[in-house]
Design a protein around this motif. Sequence first.
Motif, mmCIF file in Angstrom:
data_model
loop_
_atom_site.group_PDB
_atom_site.id
_atom_site.type_symbol
_atom_site.label_atom_id
_atom_site.label_comp_id
_atom_site.label_asym_id
_atom_site.label_seq_id
_atom_site.Cartn_x
_atom_site.Cartn_y
_atom_site.Cartn_z
ATOM 1 N N MET A 127 -5.494 2.353 -0.278
ATOM 2 C CA MET A 127 -4.244 2.370 -1.030
ATOM 3 C C MET A 127 -4.362 3.318 -2.229
ATOM 4 O O MET A 127 -5.278 3.174 -3.027
ATOM 5 N N LEU A 131 0.427 3.113 -5.609
ATOM 6 C CA LEU A 131 0.782 1.928 -4.834
ATOM 7 C C LEU A 131 0.066 0.696 -5.370
ATOM 8 O O LEU A 131 0.639 -0.400 -5.441
ATOM 9 N N GLU A 135 2.230 -2.525 -6.688
ATOM 10 C CA GLU A 135 2.062 -3.855 -6.110
ATOM 11 C C GLU A 135 1.511 -4.843 -7.133
ATOM 12 O O GLU A 135 1.864 -6.019 -7.122
#
Length: 389
Positions: A127, A131, A135
């Motif tokens: 990731m 991101l 998140e």
Amino acid sequence: MTLSSDVLQYHRRVLTSAAVRAGYAHTCRYDEPAARREIARMTGVVMSVCGPGRGPNTPTMLVEALHRPIAQIAPELFADSGMGSLTVLDGGELSDDVYAEGCEDIVELLSGGVDPARRWLPTWAWMHGELVEREAFQQINEGASEEEYTAHRYFVVKQPAGGERELAELFSQAVGMRKSVRYVPIPADQVFRGKFWWPCPVCQWPMHVDGSQVRCRFPLHNAAYFVRDHSAKGRPLLQRRDGGVPRQPAARSLHREGPKRSMCVETAVWRHIVISGVSEICLFERLEALKERGVEVELWPGKDRYDLLVRVPATGWELRIDVKDYGCAVSLADRLRRKPPAARTIVIPDYRGEAQRDELVELLPNLTVLLVSEVLKAAKAEARKAGWR
């Protein structure tokens, strides 16, 4: 056929991501049943990037190559990038280069939820940083005010590890919200003899332990120690590797259960939120110390639309800043071109040096690039113009 600059950079990121994933899989091949399959899959990715007859073409050859700078796998991809010096494996474990620089170029190799390795690979291995950040804060930000967001992010950077109840109490006092980013038990490789752990003196995250050696995984924090033969009140003591004598971080007891259970933010949050946040908050606090001289500073305005807004109202001077701490100037410039920043001034820590600043100036002619010390100097100069000494 000569590849365009964009395609070249994308291939470089794909190869780097595949190398990091294969390297991690190699370190847990005896514990994770799917690890060897992952190395084979990443070998296929590397072969695809390198082209027929070039680069490692078996899992064994790939693992061997990961013990050397990855530029040797595909020299043409790294001709203009310092990222080619990345060595993924150091003996039987991931090198610190992976955490310091390799994480910067991670891209998703398979999208749409079809990546089978996501079940066991750590998030930082597949990731990318933006991101991770999105998140980590997504649930918290829903309905949060700008002040709550800033307080929450500040807390995570300042308190990346500690006792479970203590963290909860401090969070409630500092932020006044119930939800926080996820904290997990401190991993075994960051614990000494199952009993103690040490926070890095710079980022406060638990340092890596390898026998009698203790170090922060981010090399530029310059935190590397030996465990001394003697102890103080039953607690092990540290000695700097370079023989320096400044006070070393004290050992903290590890608690596996109960309200004092020892917790820390996940590796991905440490690497992409805490590490960058340390530089951002350090500059913020140094600018805030100039408040009595007429300098105003705001941290993460607009829920981190950019990092700092610095003003000297008496002269009308204003600076919008994004602080960036990247090992590779080419990778940083590529990222900023793909997603132009809201702030037009990029600031890098002094330890990245004038050489990286000058390289970024050349790569990013439409942006202003400064060192932290240059921002402080400019703010002080404006304060003097306003009549402050």
